[in-house]
Design a protein around this motif. Structure first.
Motif, mmCIF file in Angstrom:
data_model
loop_
_atom_site.group_PDB
_atom_site.id
_atom_site.type_symbol
_atom_site.label_atom_id
_atom_site.label_comp_id
_atom_site.label_asym_id
_atom_site.label_seq_id
_atom_site.Cartn_x
_atom_site.Cartn_y
_atom_site.Cartn_z
ATOM 1 N N LEU A 11 0.834 -1.202 0.000
ATOM 2 C CA LEU A 11 0.000 0.000 0.000
ATOM 3 C C LEU A 11 0.870 1.255 0.000
ATOM 4 C CD1 LEU A 11 -2.988 -0.734 2.384
ATOM 5 C CD2 LEU A 11 -2.617 -1.407 0.036
ATOM 6 N N ASP A 12 2.182 1.073 -0.143
ATOM 7 C CA ASP A 12 3.086 2.211 -0.182
ATOM 8 C C ASP A 12 2.844 2.984 -1.484
ATOM 9 O OD1 ASP A 12 5.265 3.903 -0.645
ATOM 10 O OD2 ASP A 12 6.640 2.611 0.470
ATOM 11 N N HIS A 13 2.569 4.282 -1.380
ATOM 12 C CA HIS A 13 2.208 5.054 -2.573
ATOM 13 C C HIS A 13 3.288 5.004 -3.641
ATOM 14 C CE1 HIS A 13 4.817 8.659 -1.834
ATOM 15 N NE2 HIS A 13 4.769 8.204 -0.599
ATOM 16 N N LYS A 14 4.562 4.845 -3.215
ATOM 17 C CA LYS A 14 5.636 4.835 -4.212
ATOM 18 C C LYS A 14 5.624 3.526 -4.988
ATOM 19 C CE LYS A 14 8.258 5.656 -0.620
ATOM 20 N NZ LYS A 14 7.289 6.102 0.419
ATOM 21 N N ARG A 15 5.397 2.422 -4.269
ATOM 22 C CA ARG A 15 5.317 1.124 -4.951
ATOM 23 C C ARG A 15 4.119 1.091 -5.905
ATOM 24 N NH1 ARG A 15 8.470 -2.802 -1.808
ATOM 25 N NH2 ARG A 15 10.390 -1.610 -1.627
ATOM 26 N N ASN A 66 -6.153 3.369 -2.796
ATOM 27 C CA ASN A 66 -5.149 3.549 -3.843
ATOM 28 C C ASN A 66 -4.841 2.211 -4.514
ATOM 29 O OD1 ASN A 66 -3.430 5.196 -5.247
ATOM 30 N ND2 ASN A 66 -1.798 5.150 -3.728
ATOM 31 N N SER A 67 -4.687 1.175 -3.684
ATOM 32 C CA SER A 67 -4.416 -0.159 -4.218
ATOM 33 C C SER A 67 -5.608 -0.665 -5.035
ATOM 34 C CB SER A 67 -4.089 -1.096 -3.058
ATOM 35 O OG SER A 67 -4.128 -2.432 -3.460
ATOM 36 N N VAL A 68 -6.814 -0.404 -4.528
ATOM 37 C CA VAL A 68 -8.010 -0.827 -5.269
ATOM 38 C C VAL A 68 -8.041 -0.144 -6.631
ATOM 39 C CG1 VAL A 68 -10.532 -0.745 -5.318
ATOM 40 C CG2 VAL A 68 -9.351 -1.358 -3.204
ATOM 41 N N THR A 102 -11.960 7.426 -10.873
ATOM 42 C CA THR A 102 -12.745 8.281 -9.978
ATOM 43 C C THR A 102 -12.197 8.183 -8.557
ATOM 44 O OG1 THR A 102 -14.655 7.754 -11.348
ATOM 45 C CG2 THR A 102 -15.091 8.848 -9.258
ATOM 46 N N LEU A 103 -11.923 6.950 -8.116
ATOM 47 C CA LEU A 103 -11.403 6.765 -6.758
ATOM 48 C C LEU A 103 -10.032 7.430 -6.606
ATOM 49 C CD1 LEU A 103 -12.415 3.052 -6.060
ATOM 50 C CD2 LEU A 103 -13.602 5.133 -5.391
ATOM 51 N N GLY A 120 -6.798 -5.589 -2.296
ATOM 52 C CA GLY A 120 -6.862 -4.810 -3.531
ATOM 53 C C GLY A 120 -6.739 -5.696 -4.758
ATOM 54 N N VAL A 121 -5.766 -6.613 -4.729
ATOM 55 C CA VAL A 121 -5.575 -7.544 -5.842
ATOM 56 C C VAL A 121 -6.837 -8.377 -6.032
ATOM 57 C CG1 VAL A 121 -4.105 -9.367 -6.778
ATOM 58 C CG2 VAL A 121 -3.150 -7.674 -5.223
#
Lengths: 267, 200, 664
Positions: C57-61, C146-148, C206-207, C596-597
């Motif tokens: 869930l790291d925004h950079k990854r 973010n992951s979703v 949208t998300l 998320g996956v």
């Protein structure tokens, strides 16, 4: 295939006043915009050269980041150009409204155009004839088209004579054109409509008054007549449909093609 | 360079919930645009009956009034659930959520009955552009209400299992926003779809 | 009709046996997929890939995964492009090498891929990696969402890719105009693939928009006032607002088309009260803002690049901010210019024409602000700077042709022609893609800890820009010659020479893509000597250059205190950079999750089943998706605590590294 030698660049070398005015508007707008474009090009190359870190001659002022005068200038110059263009746009859009009848001292020739998969049908209510993939009309006499579609959305376009307009089922759009010299021009559907789309073009023949009369007489000699049955056969999808003529057309055929879709529930 | 409090490694908890609330508001606004465009589509197509029945032939004032009553009451009972949440009364909260659920379920049932009746009359969504737009606008609202019902069930389970923890309470607040939002949309549907149809 | 377990999925319909080229495409897709799976298996890296990347869930990854998806889809979209150029170069009075039903799929998938699955993930990825760092935050507001978003986008891309192997893609163009895209004229699965791919990924977008707005409004570091944010954050904010307010229009448009196709409804049919004009309006209510969703983030990248490589503060910051917001607002008022030829009254056309031209004012302001930033700067020609300079010149030409198309009478001539195709490529290639590539080369060391080879970057730039002019200037000319877009073949001999030049242009762009690939491989192989030990390889001015390269999971051990625009530059001037804080504190970070996956996977199954009318599977996938979301909401332990001592260790190591670097 349609016996036309197309003009190389019909948009740049139009054959009628509508296309000419549209093209001239294009040129005028380009010239006005050069006021912005040329400075942008010059400044980009000049600044990139003059202020390059590797030996540029320009001064370096890292803490200079605002000037009210320049700020005002870069808002006002583009704004002024847009105001000029907007005035031009407003008047020209009204003057070149495709629905507006052209005044050339003579009564316009009314033709009804129907887009089909993948061909164009032209009905001449004045003469009671019809043609497929060939639109003949007298040069110097305005051409007033009523346009609809008996299939998906199409767009009717004769580049040498003027702009295009959509053809939509159940609806009628209009287009007024004028050829000021005789000649054979290429017309086509511009809106992608399926497999046969590339071949969906027609010959637009601007003829002298006599030649047009001859053309009408030729169509009148055709053994084919356009009634409900032959219309259904014609409307079925076909590619590379040859130019053909109908010596008679069922009354109000064009209106019935529109009515077929306009809010009716087929039984 | 550190200022006490500002530099804390952990975000203050209140901020987290404020962010979630803002995010949910943004979601509601984008959902509102979905409804706005469905309303616009309905208004464009309301006359496109294709020779089939129009709103005046199909809508029943008493039925719609019943639906409205159920949904508005459910908004009220949700408000009472929120009061119970604020006072930390878990039993009352569960009770009012259950009542809200029942009212919402009643609404969905009435809507399904209406749809079923229309389809039986031959006035299903495939009959005309007007009916497509009607079924889609009203049905989208109905789907939202159904999603809200699932949301209520999930939250009842969370209240039962987890108690009134801060995350659960903040989720309930967002569920409340959602439920009241659907009320507002329904008032729009009532005034733009049913009322003009009946008055036709 | 008999009920079938697999809906309308049959081997005869599903396999791409209609042309050898299509079979080849399917084989390449399958081999590419197997190669990735095989490589990971061979390296024994499945656990690593799963725990460090797919579930992160790291925004950079997440950002890096977005960019990887974008680059893969760029290749796929470009293959479509060069196939079209090759077809048109040959297809004078002949069928070329592609049958119409294949050519028509290719122009449809090219547009769909480039807009939804190249540009959107590219910009979302760059925003993800950089914006939290630029505002001094530790992550986005909603890391799980973010992951979703990522996995919904990937699911959509997966649907487009699988359409190459199972069934066919749409032939209705990336705009999917009805009634051609309706079930009556297009009964196959192609349009359904298009619908569900963009429906699924559109919800992801949208998300993302919601996520970025909340992040920017609520997660800024102390002192980071809105009017101190880097321009990239401003353009991201504008772009995200557009995503939240415009994407619902796309959701509605494609949903209504799906209802027409599946349930025989009549929103856009010719018959029974349908209204195709409503589709075209709804589509462009999304579609025009979408242009700015793609372009505005690139404008932000250019702003940062210009300022960094001219070593000078951005000229007219406020003007740039106001211009950005003005463009965002105006973008909702111009959608009708996409169909001046529908027969609206002159007054309506003129109104929308003027509104369109008004957008040229703030856009022009931006161009001049960048130029004035170069003025009296000290310009280094890093590849990112070259992309920017190339953009300024080329985009201005595109802007001019855009103003021409905004004149309704001129549009009547140029609409639906290759002039229009040249125009929007002239906006989107320099205006968006060059910006993303500038950002890719600028921020690559931040994401991976080593710089990209500049020579290959410059070669890529020169190939791209010369290829661009070669490929698209002939298309402008062909527009004057009356050539329609989307022609599988033609019988006008005069069109062939420009089309051959355009095909050569595509070949030059192919060389540019090859340079990009070589650049990446060469840089990875020589990474040891390209290490960015400072975290600040370009003497950066904004906060993302304060973190290590690659940044620690928390970005900032201590949140920075911002005092000015160009926050890092101001700290450097003050000598207050890389200071050792008095003490470290624990930091909470999002815990990895596979949810998320899972949600993306269910969305893919749902989309695929809906395409093939396998309704039981679609319903099951939807239920599973809802259940996964509900189950996730029960999980309260979504974060883990990184202790102050661990942070101290990481930070001390970095400070030692910095000290060693300075000693050199």
């Amino acid at each position: 295939m349609d016996g036309c030698t197309p003009i190389r660049a019909p948009i740049l070398h139009p054959a009628g006043p509508v296309a000419l005015a549209e093209r001239d508007l294009l040129f005028t707008a380009v010239f006005i915009m050069l006021v912005v474009l040329i400075p942008v090009f010059v400044m980009t190359f000049l600044f990139a050269w003059r202020y390059r870190a590797s030996g540029g001659k320009g001064r370096y002022t890292p803490n200079w980041f605002y000037s009210g005068k320049i700020d005002a200038l870069i808002w006002l110059v583009p704004a002024a150009i847009v105001v000029i263009l907007a005035c031009l746009l407003w008047s020209e859009t009204h003057r070149l409204d495709p629905y507006r009848q052209l005044n050339a001292g003579t009564r316009p020739l009314e033709v009804e155009a129907v887009a089909q998969d993948w061909k164009w049908l032209f009905i001449y209510p004045e003469h009671g004839i019809a043609s497929v993939n060939e639109l003949a009309f007298p040069a110097g006499r305005p051409l007033s088209l009523k346009i609809t579609s008996d299939t998906v959305m199409n767009s009717f376009f004769i580049p040498a004579l003027g702009g295009q307009i959509y053809a939509m089922a159940g609806m009628q759009t209009r287009l007024n054109l004028l050829a000021d010299r005789s000649g054979c021009f290429r017309g086509r559907n511009m809106q992608y409509s399926g497999d046969g789309f590339p071949d969906q073009h027609f010959a637009a023949r601007a003829l002298s008054a006599e030649a047009f009369e001859d053309w009408v007489a030729k169509a009148r000699k055709s053994p084919e007549r356009l009634d409900a049955t032959s219309y259904r056969a014609l409307a079925a999808p076909s590619r590379d449909h040859p130019v053909s003529y109908y010596s008679g057309v069922a009354p109000r055929l064009f209106d019935s093609i529109i009515a077929k879709y306009a809010g009716q529930h087929p039984e | 360079m550190s200022i006490a409090g500002k530099d804390t490694a952990v975000l203050p908890e209140a901020d987290v919930y404020e962010q979630r609330a803002l995010g949910f508001w943004l979601y509601l606004m984008s959902d509102a645009i979905i409804f706005a465009l469905l309303f616009a589509t309905y208004l464009v197509m309301v006359g496109n009956t294709a020779g089939g029945p129009g709103g005046g032939d199909l809508f029943s004032l008493s039925h719609t009034f019943g639906e409205t009553l159920l949904l508005l009451t459910s908004s009220l009972t949700f408000g009472l659930a929120s009061v119970a949440l604020d006072s930390g009364n878990r039993r009352q909260l569960l009770g009012w959520l259950a009542v809200t659920f029942a009212l919402g379920l009643g609404f969905v049932a009435m809507e399904l009955r209406e749809f079923h009746g229309l389809i039986a009359l031959g006035a299903g969504p495939e009959r005309s552009g007007f009916l497509s737009a009607f079924f889609t606008l009203v049905g989208t609202h109905g789907l939202h209400v159904s999603a809200g019902l699932v949301f209520i069930l999930v939250m009842m389970a969370q209240v039962a299992v987890k108690g009134l923890s801060r995350p659960v309470a903040s989720r309930l607040e967002r569920l409340g926003l959602f439920w009241h939002f659907l009320d507002i949309v329904w008032i729009g549907i009532f005034s733009a779809v049913y009322l003009p149809g009946i008055l036709q | 009709m008999e009920m079938r377990i697999l809906g309308r999925l049959t081997a005869a319909d599903a396999l791409p046996l209609y042309s050898w080229v299509a079979i080849g495409g399917a084989v390449v897709t399958i081999l590419g997929f197997l190669a990735i799976i095989g490589t990971i298996t061979w390296l024994g890296k499945w656990r690593y890939v799963w725990t460090e990347w797919l579930t992160s869930l790291d925004h950079k990854r997440i950002g890096i995964l977005y960019v990887m998806l974008a680059l893969v889809m760029l290749l796929r979209g470009f293959v479509d492009a060069i196939m079209m150029r090759a077809q048109q170069a040959f297809a004078l009075n002949s069928g070329g090498y592609l049958p119409p039903e294949h050519f028509d799929q290719i122009f449809s998938s090219h547009g769909t891929i480039m807009v939804f699955f190249m540009a959107m993930p590219f910009l979302t990825g760059l925003i993800n990696i950089i914006v939290p760092q630029q505002i001094g935050a530790r992550d986005v507001a909603f890391p799980f969402m973010n992951s979703v978003s990522l996995w919904l986008t990937a699911a959509g891309a997966g649907l487009v890719l699988i359409s190459l192997v199972v069934g066919r893609f749409s032939t209705a163009g990336w705009t999917g105009y009805p009634p051609y895209s309706g079930a009556g004229y297009n009964p196959g699965v192609g349009v359904d693939y298009w619908i569900w791919a963009i429906q699924v990924s559109g919800i992801g977008s949208t998300l993302s928009g919601i996520n970025f707005i909340v992040t920017i409004l609520k997660r800024r570091a102390p002192g980071m006032k809105l009017m101190r944010m880097p321009l990239f954050c401003w353009t991201t904010l504008a772009s995200s607002i557009l995503m939240v307010f415009a994407f619902p229009a796309l959701t509605v448009t494609t949903a209504l088309l799906a209802l027409d196709r599946i349930f025989d409804m009549h929103f856009f049919t010719n018959t029974d009260g349908g209204n195709l004009m409503n589709y075209i309006n709804l589509f462009w209510i999304w579609g025009h803002p979408e242009v700015y969703i793609l372009i505005l983030p690139a404008f932000g990248i250019y702003s940062g690049v210009v300022s960094t490589f001219a070593a000078k503060r951005l000229f007219g910051y406020k003007s740039l901010v106001y211009a950005t917001m003005a463009i965002a607002l105006l973008s909702f008022t111009v959608w009708l210019h996409h169909f001046f030829t529908m027969g609206a009254s002159a007054g309506v056309n003129a109104f929308f024409g003027v509104a369109t031209m008004v957008i040229a004012v703030p856009t022009g302001v931006k161009v001049f602000d960048w130029l004035m930033t170069l003025f009296r700067g000290r310009i280094t020609f890093h590849p990112s700077m070259l992309w920017t300079l190339g953009f300024i010149v080329t985009f201005t030409i595109g802007g001019m042709t855009g103003v021409l198309l905004a004149l309704p009478p001129a549009d009547y001539l140029m609409h639906n022609s290759t002039f229009l195709v040249a125009h929007f490529h002239n906006m989107l290639i320099p205006g968006a893609l060059f910006g993303y590539l500038a950002g890719y080369m600028y921020w690559f060391p931040k994401a991976f800890g080593f710089t990209l080879d500049e020579r290959w970057g410059k070669r890529a730039f020169w190939c791209w820009i010369s290829g661009f002019y070669l490929a698209f200037m002939p298309l402008y000319m062909l527009g004057f010659m009356g050539m329609a877009r989307r022609m599988e073949r033609y019988d006008v001999a005069a069109w062939q020479p420009p089309l051959v030049i355009a095909a050569l242009g595509a070949a030059v762009i192919l060389a540019g893509i090859a340079c990009l690939v070589i650049q990446l491989i060469a840089s990875i192989r020589t990474r040891e000597r390209r290490r960015d030990l400072t975290g600040d390889p370009w003497d950066g001015r904004t906060l993302e250059w304060l973190t290590a390269s690659p940044p620690a999971p928390y970005n900032f051990a201590v949140l920075p205190q911002v005092r000015d625009i160009d926050a890092l530059h101001e700290m450097k001037r003050r000598g207050a950079v890389y200071e050792r804080p008095e003490r470290y504190e624990d930091i909470l970070l999002p815990r990895n999750t596979g949810a998320g996956v899972l949600i993306g996977g269910f969305a893919f199954v749902f989309g695929f089943s809906a395409v093939w009318h396998i309704w039981w599977a679609a319903a099951a996938a939807l239920l599973a998706l809802l259940a996964a979301a509900a189950a996730r909401s029960f999980c309260d332990r979504t974060e883990f605590r990184l202790s102050a001592s661990e942070i101290q260790q990481i930070e001390e190591r970095r400070l030692r590294q910095l000290a060693g670097e300075e000693a050199l």
